[in-house]
Design an enzyme around this catalytic site. Structure first.
Site, PDB file in Angstrom:
ATOM      1  N   ASP A   2     -62.739   5.804   6.546  1.00  0.00           N
ATOM      2  CA  ASP A   2     -62.728   6.141   5.124  1.00  0.00           C
ATOM      3  C   ASP A   2     -61.561   5.406   4.480  1.00  0.00           C
ATOM      4  O   ASP A   2     -60.538   5.163   5.120  1.00  0.00           O
ATOM      5  CB  ASP A   2     -62.561   7.648   4.927  1.00  0.00           C
ATOM      6  CG  ASP A   2     -63.808   8.441   5.304  1.00  0.00           C
ATOM      7  OD1 ASP A   2     -64.916   7.887   5.202  1.00  0.00           O
ATOM      8  OD2 ASP A   2     -63.661   9.612   5.687  1.00  0.00           O
ATOM      9  N   ASP A  55     -70.772   6.927   2.421  1.00  0.00           N
ATOM     10  CA  ASP A  55     -70.798   8.237   1.762  1.00  0.00           C
ATOM     11  C   ASP A  55     -71.337   8.105   0.337  1.00  0.00           C
ATOM     12  O   ASP A  55     -72.120   8.943  -0.117  1.00  0.00           O
ATOM     13  CB  ASP A  55     -69.397   8.848   1.729  1.00  0.00           C
ATOM     14  CG  ASP A  55     -68.810   9.082   3.109  1.00  0.00           C
ATOM     15  OD1 ASP A  55     -69.584   9.250   4.070  1.00  0.00           O
ATOM     16  OD2 ASP A  55     -67.566   9.083   3.221  1.00  0.00           O
TER      17      ASP A  55
END
Length: 180
Positions: free
Chosen positions: A137, A155
């Site tokens: 991330d 995502d």
């Protein structure tokens, strides 16, 4: 060429593009700054260090390298077994999405695009789980001192795909009401 195969082409293109863009962006993110002596990705997966934020838009948007070893918002974070479970669930979801794409009608283009985004996002994150033991991330949004969870392109693809399915459903419902 069978009509189902032609209809699936849009899904396959979106699926491959979203997976590829996700993986390329994560490869770029692995070069974001971390403290001296921090091993990427091992120390990030072990949560013994964290990335150094790089401001994109002051007070609102940073790049910061992190590894999510759980599911959404770091839930189900219980080591290697949870990585394998999450990977198996993702592969199962991709298979189910493939069946759903095969069952779409010719007029359901938006749904096939949405399914491509969802499947691409799922595959992008599962590749990370299998390669690194956690999902890379790097996008952190915040408003002053309120921080949203750090996320990635996969995502975002998942979120946009689900939103498109909701829009498609609302449009179908509206069209049905107008024909009654």
């Amino acid at each position: 060429m069978p009509k189902r195969l032609i209809r699936a082409a849009g899904f396959v293109i979106v699926f491959l593009l979203s997976t590829g863009f996700d993986q390329a962006s994560k490869q770029w993110a692995l070069n974001l700054p971390v403290p001296a002596g921090c091993s990427v990705p091992a120390d990030l997966v072990a949560h013994t260090c964290s990335g150094i934020p790089q401001t994109v838009v002051h007070g609102h948007w940073d790049w910061v390298l992190a590894m999510n070893t759980g599911a959404a918002f770091s839930s189900l974070d219980h080591g290697a077994w949870s990585q394998m479970l999450l990977a198996l669930l993702a592969f199962g979801a991709i298979a189910v999405i493939g069946v759903m794409v095969a069952r779409t009608r010719p007029d359901q283009r938006l749904e096939r695009i949405a399914y491509g985004l969802i499947a691409g996002g799922a595959l992008g994150n599962v590749i990370d789980r299998l390669r690194h033991g956690g999902v890379t991330d790097f996008v952190r949004w915040h408003w002053g001192s309120h921080y949203w969870p750090i996320f990635n392109v996969a995502d975002a693809a998942l979120l946009v795909g689900v939103a498109l399915l909701l829009v498609a459903s609302a449009l179908r419902h509206r069209a049905r009401r107008q024909t009654v």
